[in-house]
Design a protein around this motif. Sequence first.
Motif, PDB file in Angstrom:
ATOM      1  N   PRO A   1     -27.135 -23.290 -13.228  1.00  0.00           N
ATOM      2  CA  PRO A   1     -28.366 -22.975 -13.964  1.00  0.00           C
ATOM      3  C   PRO A   1     -29.631 -23.577 -13.361  1.00  0.00           C
ATOM      4  O   PRO A   1     -30.728 -23.060 -13.598  1.00  0.00           O
ATOM      5  N   LEU A   2     -29.491 -24.656 -12.614  1.00  0.00           N
ATOM      6  CA  LEU A   2     -30.683 -25.255 -12.004  1.00  0.00           C
ATOM      7  C   LEU A   2     -31.312 -24.353 -10.952  1.00  0.00           C
ATOM      8  O   LEU A   2     -32.514 -24.454 -10.684  1.00  0.00           O
ATOM      9  N   LEU A   3     -30.517 -23.464 -10.350  1.00  0.00           N
ATOM     10  CA  LEU A   3     -31.027 -22.669  -9.234  1.00  0.00           C
ATOM     11  C   LEU A   3     -32.074 -21.640  -9.668  1.00  0.00           C
ATOM     12  O   LEU A   3     -33.189 -21.643  -9.135  1.00  0.00           O
ATOM     13  N   PRO A   4     -31.788 -20.738 -10.622  1.00  0.00           N
ATOM     14  CA  PRO A   4     -32.847 -19.803 -11.032  1.00  0.00           C
ATOM     15  C   PRO A   4     -34.026 -20.485 -11.695  1.00  0.00           C
ATOM     16  O   PRO A   4     -35.175 -20.040 -11.536  1.00  0.00           O
ATOM     17  N   PHE A   5     -33.769 -21.566 -12.426  1.00  0.00           N
ATOM     18  CA  PHE A   5     -34.877 -22.309 -13.032  1.00  0.00           C
ATOM     19  C   PHE A   5     -35.806 -22.843 -11.948  1.00  0.00           C
ATOM     20  O   PHE A   5     -37.041 -22.762 -12.053  1.00  0.00           O
ATOM     21  N   GLY A   6     -35.219 -23.373 -10.887  1.00  0.00           N
ATOM     22  CA  GLY A   6     -36.030 -23.874  -9.779  1.00  0.00           C
ATOM     23  C   GLY A   6     -36.824 -22.772  -9.106  1.00  0.00           C
ATOM     24  O   GLY A   6     -38.001 -22.964  -8.753  1.00  0.00           O
ATOM     25  N   VAL A   7     -36.218 -21.595  -8.942  1.00  0.00           N
ATOM     26  CA  VAL A   7     -36.912 -20.474  -8.296  1.00  0.00           C
ATOM     27  C   VAL A   7     -38.132 -20.061  -9.121  1.00  0.00           C
ATOM     28  O   VAL A   7     -39.213 -19.784  -8.577  1.00  0.00           O
ATOM     29  N   VAL A   8     -37.979 -20.006 -10.449  1.00  0.00           N
ATOM     30  CA  VAL A   8     -39.103 -19.634 -11.319  1.00  0.00           C
ATOM     31  C   VAL A   8     -40.254 -20.623 -11.150  1.00  0.00           C
ATOM     32  O   VAL A   8     -41.433 -20.234 -11.058  1.00  0.00           O
ATOM     33  N   LEU A   9     -39.948 -21.915 -11.097  1.00  0.00           N
ATOM     34  CA  LEU A   9     -41.003 -22.917 -10.926  1.00  0.00           C
ATOM     35  C   LEU A   9     -41.651 -22.810  -9.548  1.00  0.00           C
ATOM     36  O   LEU A   9     -42.876 -22.968  -9.416  1.00  0.00           O
ATOM     37  N   ILE A  10     -40.854 -22.568  -8.509  1.00  0.00           N
ATOM     38  CA  ILE A  10     -41.410 -22.423  -7.159  1.00  0.00           C
ATOM     39  C   ILE A  10     -42.385 -21.248  -7.114  1.00  0.00           C
ATOM     40  O   ILE A  10     -43.539 -21.379  -6.673  1.00  0.00           O
ATOM     41  N   SER A  11     -41.945 -20.082  -7.579  1.00  0.00           N
ATOM     42  CA  SER A  11     -42.789 -18.896  -7.513  1.00  0.00           C
ATOM     43  C   SER A  11     -44.024 -19.045  -8.394  1.00  0.00           C
ATOM     44  O   SER A  11     -45.132 -18.656  -7.996  1.00  0.00           O
ATOM     45  N   GLY A  12     -43.850 -19.629  -9.579  1.00  0.00           N
ATOM     46  CA  GLY A  12     -44.994 -19.858 -10.452  1.00  0.00           C
ATOM     47  C   GLY A  12     -45.998 -20.811  -9.840  1.00  0.00           C
ATOM     48  O   GLY A  12     -47.219 -20.577  -9.892  1.00  0.00           O
ATOM     49  N   GLY A  13     -45.514 -21.901  -9.240  1.00  0.00           N
ATOM     50  CA  GLY A  13     -46.408 -22.858  -8.602  1.00  0.00           C
ATOM     51  C   GLY A  13     -47.167 -22.253  -7.440  1.00  0.00           C
ATOM     52  O   GLY A  13     -48.364 -22.516  -7.254  1.00  0.00           O
ATOM     53  N   CYS A  14     -46.480 -21.413  -6.648  1.00  0.00           N
ATOM     54  CA  CYS A  14     -47.146 -20.745  -5.519  1.00  0.00           C
ATOM     55  C   CYS A  14     -48.258 -19.822  -6.013  1.00  0.00           C
ATOM     56  O   CYS A  14     -49.392 -19.855  -5.516  1.00  0.00           O
ATOM     57  N   ALA A  15     -47.914 -18.969  -6.985  1.00  0.00           N
ATOM     58  CA  ALA A  15     -48.890 -17.989  -7.474  1.00  0.00           C
ATOM     59  C   ALA A  15     -50.094 -18.675  -8.105  1.00  0.00           C
ATOM     60  O   ALA A  15     -51.248 -18.287  -7.864  1.00  0.00           O
ATOM     61  N   LEU A  16     -49.855 -19.696  -8.907  1.00  0.00           N
ATOM     62  CA  LEU A  16     -50.962 -20.358  -9.598  1.00  0.00           C
ATOM     63  C   LEU A  16     -51.789 -21.205  -8.634  1.00  0.00           C
ATOM     64  O   LEU A  16     -52.992 -21.397  -8.861  1.00  0.00           O
ATOM     65  N   SER A  17     -51.177 -21.704  -7.559  1.00  0.00           N
ATOM     66  CA  SER A  17     -51.970 -22.388  -6.527  1.00  0.00           C
ATOM     67  C   SER A  17     -52.932 -21.416  -5.862  1.00  0.00           C
ATOM     68  O   SER A  17     -54.069 -21.769  -5.527  1.00  0.00           O
ATOM     69  N   GLY A  18     -52.486 -20.173  -5.673  1.00  0.00           N
ATOM     70  CA  GLY A  18     -53.353 -19.178  -5.082  1.00  0.00           C
ATOM     71  C   GLY A  18     -54.518 -18.800  -5.962  1.00  0.00           C
ATOM     72  O   GLY A  18     -55.583 -18.411  -5.467  1.00  0.00           O
ATOM     73  N   ALA A  19     -54.322 -18.911  -7.280  1.00  0.00           N
ATOM     74  CA  ALA A  19     -55.391 -18.574  -8.219  1.00  0.00           C
ATOM     75  C   ALA A  19     -56.272 -19.767  -8.564  1.00  0.00           C
ATOM     76  O   ALA A  19     -57.323 -19.596  -9.191  1.00  0.00           O
ATOM     77  N   ALA A  20     -55.872 -20.964  -8.182  1.00  0.00           N
ATOM     78  CA  ALA A  20     -56.616 -22.172  -8.558  1.00  0.00           C
ATOM     79  C   ALA A  20     -57.986 -22.201  -7.888  1.00  0.00           C
ATOM     80  O   ALA A  20     -58.135 -21.795  -6.740  1.00  0.00           O
ATOM     81  N   GLY A  21     -58.966 -22.717  -8.631  1.00  0.00           N
ATOM     82  CA  GLY A  21     -60.319 -22.783  -8.095  1.00  0.00           C
ATOM     83  C   GLY A  21     -60.834 -24.188  -7.892  1.00  0.00           C
ATOM     84  O   GLY A  21     -62.012 -24.380  -7.573  1.00  0.00           O
TER      85      GLY A  21
END
Length: 390
Positions: free
Chosen positions: A78-98
């Motif tokens: 269960p740690l694997l998909p949870f980790g993927v969601v956090l990785i992708s979310g962190g990447c996307a939100l870093s791109g939107a950060a101002g």
Amino acid sequence: MPHASAGPAGRAWLLRLVIAFGFAQGAVSMARPAVSYRALSLGADERAVGVIAGVYALLPLFAAVPLGRRTDHGRCAPLLPFGVVLISGGCALSGAAGSLAAMAAWSGVMGLGHLCFVIGAQSIVARQSAPDEQDRNFGHFTIGASLGQLVGPIAAGALIGADMGRTSALALLVSAAVGAVSLASLWRIEHVRPARSVESAERVPVLGILRARGVPGGIFVSLAVLSATDILTAYLPVVGEHRGIAPATVGLLLSLRAASTIACRLVMTPMIRLLGRTALLTGTCLLGGLLCAGMALPVPLWGLALMFAALGFCLGAGQPLSMTTVVQAAPDGARSTALALRLTGNRLGQVAAPASAGLIAGVAGVAAPFVMLGGLLFLAATLAVRSPRP
């Protein structure tokens, strides 16, 4: 934690785990230099880049041991998909950060996701590999990381152009999509679960794990090798800006290091047979330290490429061999926690090393952190000499 050999499913689970790790690590390796370039576009200096790189490891620093405890007494998958969601979310939100503060925060989320994925994945490899298969399986598992580190920087360098702010944001959004692809390989990947006796056993104290001979040395070697990889990834863009090296060329240099690391891990088993684990670990740390220190010199681009290729080969041995060292030295029923302590050491290095590198770069120039890395790898070599022989 019981061990199992390949079993009826063969080693298909390991292949799928390598594929998933390749995409997850590719997302992170694409995002890390993109974060540095986006921070530079928002007005960050060398110190700020170092702080943002350090925050990536800050949340994982506190979460690693509880996650390891949970994994020792439960399922890993269960740690694997949870980790993927956090990785992708962190990447996307870093791109939107101002702002730099927002970028630092989302980098921390990305780091927490990477930690979750790695703890779960390493625990699966340890649990589903017989002791005599661990060097090989950990070596093959870390090829996934190297593949991601190979492709990620090239992709980031290809996307980031003259308009650094816009193109670095695009690279971060693409990295989020790359990370999400890894979910396709994570079905039915765990076949061996902890026995009831392990689930109900009394927990081994953290200090008891750290007193086991071989665990502290394995943790420090891993810390030194990962700190070297991390600072190379985060600081080469800064060095490139000062030396006039284009982002695409920086990406190629980082990918050359990753390709050499893959080559090392592909020939890991014959090298261990020829030299022995201790000699291989010690020698690669020593040579890696010399190469890191040499990067502080104003070498031409072709010389830098040769040094990166050799350094990548040297750094390729440290991670899988330190995993095996820690797993085999740890008490029964505490191997996931021992691996989590190893990752805590990694994250401590990722917090302290970039922050120290930022301070050193601000005082002594952007090339000075490479000398610091050389010293760290020399110290790791001395500890590797004293590690217990298998």
